[in-house]
Design an enzyme around this catalytic site. Sequence first.
Site, PDB file in Angstrom:
ATOM      1  N   HIS A 306       0.851  -1.202   0.000  1.00  0.00           N
ATOM      2  CA  HIS A 306       0.000   0.000   0.000  1.00  0.00           C
ATOM      3  C   HIS A 306       0.880   1.243   0.000  1.00  0.00           C
ATOM      4  CE1 HIS A 306      -3.026   2.944   1.241  1.00  0.00           C
ATOM      5  NE2 HIS A 306      -3.912   2.069   0.785  1.00  0.00           N
ATOM      6  N   ASP A 363      -7.909  -4.563  -0.298  1.00  0.00           N
ATOM      7  CA  ASP A 363      -8.470  -5.097  -1.541  1.00  0.00           C
ATOM      8  C   ASP A 363      -8.329  -6.612  -1.640  1.00  0.00           C
ATOM      9  OD1 ASP A 363      -9.458  -2.781  -2.714  1.00  0.00           O
ATOM     10  OD2 ASP A 363      -7.435  -2.159  -3.210  1.00  0.00           O
TER      11      ASP A 363
END
Length: 429
Positions: A306, A363
């Site tokens: 991320h 996700d």
Amino acid sequence: MKETATITVNGKTFELPIITGSEGERAIDISGLRQKSGLITFDPGFANTANCQSDITFVDGERGILRYRGIPVEQLAEHSTFVETAYLLINGELPTKEQLNGFSVLLNDHSLVHEDMRAFFENFPRSAHPMGILSSMVNALRAFYPEIPERTEEEEINITVTRLLSKVRTMAAMSYKIFRGHKVVYPRHDLTYPANFLNMMFDSPVRPYHIDEDLVKALNIFWIVHADHEQNCSTAAVRLVGSARVNLYAAISAGICALWGPLHGGANQAVVEMLESIQKNGGDVAPFIARARDKNDPFRLMGFGHRVYRTYDPRARIMKKACDRVLNKMTQRDPLLDIARRLEEVALSESYFIERHLYPNVDFYSGILLRALGIPLNMFTVMFAIGRLPGWISQWKESIDDPMWKMCRPRQIYIGPNEREYVPIGERG
Ligand code: ACO
């Protein structure tokens, strides 16, 4: 004494104020720099620029913190509902019992979509992407629900906010049903917000949908963790488009378009596509891990790493729990979900991922959860959009009330040709 920063250019010094946020972040206020010095700043992608002061959401990527209006997202996921969290984001405080009831009643009252809008849904090509349909239809809401001059600005905003929160969910399910050629299922007054959505998606005259409270809870959690993430690409788009004082429907439609991008909202879909490709190749995760580690291969494990979180994404931790609960109660095993579990296990123990702090991100688990809920792949980003609505709305509301508000108009460093003469077409070489 107020803290300041100085910059020196060609021997001239300019003093600039430093502003400090409530969690201690500091920023040099350069808003007066051009006037004082003739200089502007250069920051592609605004990666080092705060566009506003905001009291909505706090993210700390180093410490893995996410709070809405000061409340940790973990507590909201545990105790709250999506509707209550939406109220908190939009109004700044958790609602009282009466306020929450009133809000739920309003959401119920506004959940139907103008019948004439069905013609639009029915005439999109079957191949149209649900995000394209959603952004167009949200923009079209203004035509069906125009401003009424008798209403005050506050009344107009409140009704628009309620319509958006309620109708976007109905429109998403409606477009899915029409795409499949199935009978549209209307919202029901006796169901909660997420239960209503699942029912509108999956109920059918020949196979009534059984509402499972564990799935409803999981969907609540999915939407809560996606509800806001401060100045991300789609939220910045809502603020930027909104800064031209367009109506809220148009600003939200712009946010949906930005979220559509694979670099932003599309990653949960990419995770499932990657799992499908592992399955097609025999189901062994090892070659994919090897490719991810290979410096000469651009392949990346989707759903890992991320930009902001350098530690475990707090949303991923929450989603993993929700995901495990749902997967554990599934009677039929989904081979993709087994692959996901193997991939997660290997990646969490491999030094390549550990050293680079490459944890599974939100996700990774949301792709798996949405699949377990039965959501079709091309609607994953739509699910994200429904969840992000309260964030977009609250950020838009904050921006229009901001005393420091300015229409967004970045500058540039021009690097094109200097002045030159127009050459008539016959004389061009
Ligand atoms: N798989 C394999 N290696 C990776 C991955 C990955 N998913 N992500 C990063 N790395 C490696 C890089 O190759 C780099 O290695 P190096 O130091 O040996 O060169 C190192 O980890 C650091 O990576 P960066 O590129 O600096 O990380 P960055 O912050 O630019 O990228 C991003 C973050 C874009 C999310 C990246 O991790 C990625 O592409 N992940 C996969 C896509 C994804 O899941 N996106 C969703 C993010 S969550 C969200 O948006 C809601």
